[in-house]
Design an enzyme around this catalytic site. Structure first.
Site, mmCIF file in Angstrom:
data_model
loop_
_atom_site.group_PDB
_atom_site.id
_atom_site.type_symbol
_atom_site.label_atom_id
_atom_site.label_comp_id
_atom_site.label_asym_id
_atom_site.label_seq_id
_atom_site.Cartn_x
_atom_site.Cartn_y
_atom_site.Cartn_z
ATOM 1 N N PRO A 2 42.839 37.607 45.381
ATOM 2 C CA PRO A 2 42.767 36.119 45.553
ATOM 3 C C PRO A 2 44.485 35.902 45.297
ATOM 4 C CG PRO A 2 40.791 35.922 44.310
ATOM 5 C CD PRO A 2 41.750 37.633 43.656
ATOM 6 N N GLU A 3 44.908 35.786 46.350
ATOM 7 C CA GLU A 3 46.187 34.110 46.299
ATOM 8 C C GLU A 3 46.017 33.563 46.631
ATOM 9 O OE1 GLU A 3 49.725 37.206 47.733
ATOM 10 O OE2 GLU A 3 48.278 39.247 47.533
ATOM 11 N N LYS A 58 47.440 29.348 42.818
ATOM 12 C CA LYS A 58 46.507 30.612 42.421
ATOM 13 C C LYS A 58 45.255 29.784 41.720
ATOM 14 C CE LYS A 58 48.757 34.447 42.782
ATOM 15 N NZ LYS A 58 49.891 35.851 42.628
ATOM 16 N N ARG A 262 54.754 46.631 40.351
ATOM 17 C CA ARG A 262 53.526 46.600 41.270
ATOM 18 C C ARG A 262 53.935 47.743 42.263
ATOM 19 N NH1 ARG A 262 53.671 41.193 40.024
ATOM 20 N NH2 ARG A 262 52.686 41.013 37.623
#
Length: 272
Positions: A2-3, A58, A262
């Site tokens: 979820p962003e 967020k 990442r």
DNA sequence: ACACGCGCCTGATCGC
DNA sequence: TGCGATCAGGCGCGTG
């Protein structure tokens, strides 16, 4: 994961479905996702009505109060990697449901496979102390302030965009999408970018976030919206999760590298 | 002030 | 019902 768009989708649904409803039950089969003890959380929230839900980046903050607005309490929620909040008819909680809310017979569940998410009581719903180090919302920040916050950071532009202290809301998916749209490689030091390029990056970040909100967010791991449905943005993704596949713009193979720890996907031809 | 690495978690996938 | 290693990653924290 979820962003900003996925969190916005959940925040809207909470407002639409629960505003004005009274919290009549609160259980936590795994209280480890609560920052305060369950009894403290229950004491703060039970028998109050949900009056508002704010979002910054967020983070969501749900505000509760007694009739007449007395004795307000605020619950900050961060879904981190795999958190979900949903309402489903006839749903039987599995082992990953850690908190269940009951709103006058309407059950709402917090489910989180990796248990990274947190539910935290906070004092101030607009500027909680816990978010003192978190920058302005990516959709709300103005160019001059964002430019000032980016400063002359020597880190890769992707690391700066992921830094929630600069501006909050972008995660790994939308950063890669934004940088593809802006034509900038994720590894480029932020300090090496001129203002016109930075401005374009901010514009593209907002564009992709808004578009994703319109499509109900992106489902990659297990994000589902408030009604248990996956987001529709996944098929719009230009680069995320597509390493080795053809660039949708030039047809060349998309490359993969690691930036800021990442996985990062970009087009070696379209992004310079 | 800034950059970087680790730990937290579990499920999916991979190599043998 | 094979199993151990690896990967995924947001964020808080410690370190340099």
């Amino acid at each position: 994961m979820p962003e900003l768009p996925e969190v916005e989708s959940v925040a809207r649904a909470l407002r639409q479905n629960l505003a004005g409803r009274r919290l009549t039950g609160l259980e936590a089969p795994f209280a480890g996702v609560l920052d305060q003890p369950l009894r403290t959380t229950r004491r703060a929230l039970l028998d109050k009505r949900l009056v508002d839900v704010h979002r910054r980046g967020k983070y969501m903050i749900a505000s509760f109060a007694r009739d007449g607005g007395d004795d307000p309490a605020h619950l900050m929620i961060h879904l981190r990697m795999t958190g979900q909040i949903f309402i489903l008819d006839g749903y039987r909680p599995d082992k990953h449901v850690h908190v269940s809310f009951d709103f006058e017979g309407l059950p709402v569940h917090y489910r989180d496979v990796r248990k990274f998410g947190r539910l935290t009581l906070v004092e101030d719903p607009l500027a909680p102390a816990a978010l003192a180090h978190v920058g302005p919302d990516m959709l709300a920040v103005r160019w001059p302030e964002w430019r000032r916050r980016v400063g002359s950071r020597t880190a890769p532009i992707k690391a700066v965009l992921l830094d929630q202290g600069v501006a909050s809301g972008l995660g790994n998916i939308y950063v890669d999408e934004c940088l593809f749209l802006a034509g900038v490689r994720p590894t480029t030091p932020a300090a090496a970018l001129d203002d016109a390029t930075l401005r374009e990056i901010l514009r593209r970040a907002r564009q992709v976030l808004r578009l994703a909100i319109d499509h109900g967010g992106t489902t990659f791991l297990n994000f589902t919206d408030f009604y248990g449905k996956p987001g529709n943005f996944r098929r719009q993704l230009r680069v995320y999760g597509r390493a080795g596949e053809p660039c949708r713009a030039c047809g060349g193979a998309l490359a993969k590298t690691t930036v800021a720890g990442r996985t990062s996907v970009y087009c070696p031809d379209c992004q310079v």
